[in-house]
Scaffold this motif. Structure first.
Motif, PDB file in Angstrom:
ATOM      1  N   MET A  78      29.865  40.508  50.601  1.00 42.76           N
ATOM      2  CA  MET A  78      29.863  41.049  49.147  1.00 42.76           C
ATOM      3  C   MET A  78      28.666  41.506  48.652  1.00 42.76           C
ATOM      4  SD  MET A  78      32.662  40.115  48.129  1.00 42.76           S
ATOM      5  CE  MET A  78      32.969  40.278  46.444  1.00 42.76           C
ATOM      6  N   ASP A  91      40.335  36.524  48.609  1.00 39.61           N
ATOM      7  CA  ASP A  91      40.052  36.929  47.242  1.00 39.61           C
ATOM      8  C   ASP A  91      38.694  37.873  47.330  1.00 39.61           C
ATOM      9  OD1 ASP A  91      42.119  35.214  46.303  1.00 39.61           O
ATOM     10  OD2 ASP A  91      40.682  33.528  45.622  1.00 39.61           O
ATOM     11  N   ASP A  92      37.942  37.775  48.286  1.00 35.51           N
ATOM     12  CA  ASP A  92      36.938  38.617  48.583  1.00 35.51           C
ATOM     13  C   ASP A  92      37.381  40.120  48.915  1.00 35.51           C
ATOM     14  OD1 ASP A  92      35.214  36.579  47.538  1.00 35.51           O
ATOM     15  OD2 ASP A  92      34.269  36.336  49.544  1.00 35.51           O
ATOM     16  N   GLU A  96      38.781  41.844  46.071  1.00 34.77           N
ATOM     17  CA  GLU A  96      37.536  42.397  45.050  1.00 34.77           C
ATOM     18  C   GLU A  96      36.745  43.574  45.938  1.00 34.77           C
ATOM     19  OE1 GLU A  96      35.569  42.353  41.801  1.00 34.77           O
ATOM     20  OE2 GLU A  96      36.957  41.005  42.267  1.00 34.77           O
ATOM     21  N   LEU A  97      36.912  43.617  46.959  1.00 33.38           N
ATOM     22  CA  LEU A  97      36.088  44.760  47.775  1.00 33.38           C
ATOM     23  C   LEU A  97      36.990  45.855  47.781  1.00 33.38           C
ATOM     24  CD1 LEU A  97      34.331  42.594  50.705  1.00 33.38           C
ATOM     25  CD2 LEU A  97      33.243  43.709  48.942  1.00 33.38           C
ATOM     26  N   LYS A 122      38.960  46.779  45.605  1.00 30.63           N
ATOM     27  CA  LYS A 122      38.952  47.079  43.957  1.00 30.63           C
ATOM     28  C   LYS A 122      37.681  47.961  43.688  1.00 30.63           C
ATOM     29  CE  LYS A 122      41.186  43.285  41.683  1.00 30.63           C
ATOM     30  NZ  LYS A 122      40.813  42.057  40.796  1.00 30.63           N
ATOM     31  N   LEU A 123      36.622  47.607  44.830  1.00 28.19           N
ATOM     32  CA  LEU A 123      35.534  48.713  44.714  1.00 28.19           C
ATOM     33  C   LEU A 123      35.606  49.774  45.489  1.00 28.19           C
ATOM     34  CD1 LEU A 123      32.677  45.797  45.137  1.00 28.19           C
ATOM     35  CD2 LEU A 123      33.480  46.907  43.047  1.00 28.19           C
TER      36      LEU A 123
END
Length: 139
Positions: free
Chosen positions: A73, A102-103, A106-107, A109-110
């Motif tokens: 992250m 979940d990470d 999230e990554l 999405k980046l």
């Protein structure tokens, strides 16, 4: 899907930070090479800056980060920011290792591409990189 470009797909495989376990990265690098890709392996203890600078110098199509340290992250967002700063928007950032689901979401999405957990078939990784390069690069 085979590589129908004028040159082999070029992939940089890197280990970032203090993570000293590189067996998986070497297996992936060998699998990509065996699939006809040109692989640049940076070795251990790279910084995000070193990885992106090498990727720029080597004119790679994709960067694959192997990470087992739990720093995903921090590492992936830093590399994404550096890629944007250097206007390398047509370079895939992908990777794998110990990254909670979940990470991974999230990554992604980046702007990080597909992330692969341990046990993923190397054929699936080859197919993903090849398909991404066919869709996003033109050479």
């Amino acid at each position: 899907m085979s590589n129908t470009f004028n040159r082999p797909i070029r992939v940089l495989v890197a280990k970032v930070g203090l993570d000293g376990h590189d067996r998986g990265a070497r297996i992936i690098a060998t699998s990509l090479r065996d699939a006809g890709m040109e692989v640049i392996y940076t070795g251990l203890r790279q910084t995000p800056e070193m990885v992106v600078n090498t990727a720029l110098q080597e004119d790679v199509d994709a960067i694959g980060i192997s990470i087992l340290s739990g720093a995903h992250m921090t590492v992936f967002p830093r590399i994404i920011n550096l890629i944007k700063e250097k206007q390398m928007d047509d370079v895939l950032l992908t990777g794998g290792g110990i990254i909670p689901h979940d990470d991974m979401l999230e990554l992604q999405k980046l702007g990080v591409g597909e992330l692969f957990p341990p046990g993923t078939s190397t054929q699936d990784i080859v197919k993903y990189i090849t398909a991404w390069v066919h869709e996003h690069r033109n050479f």
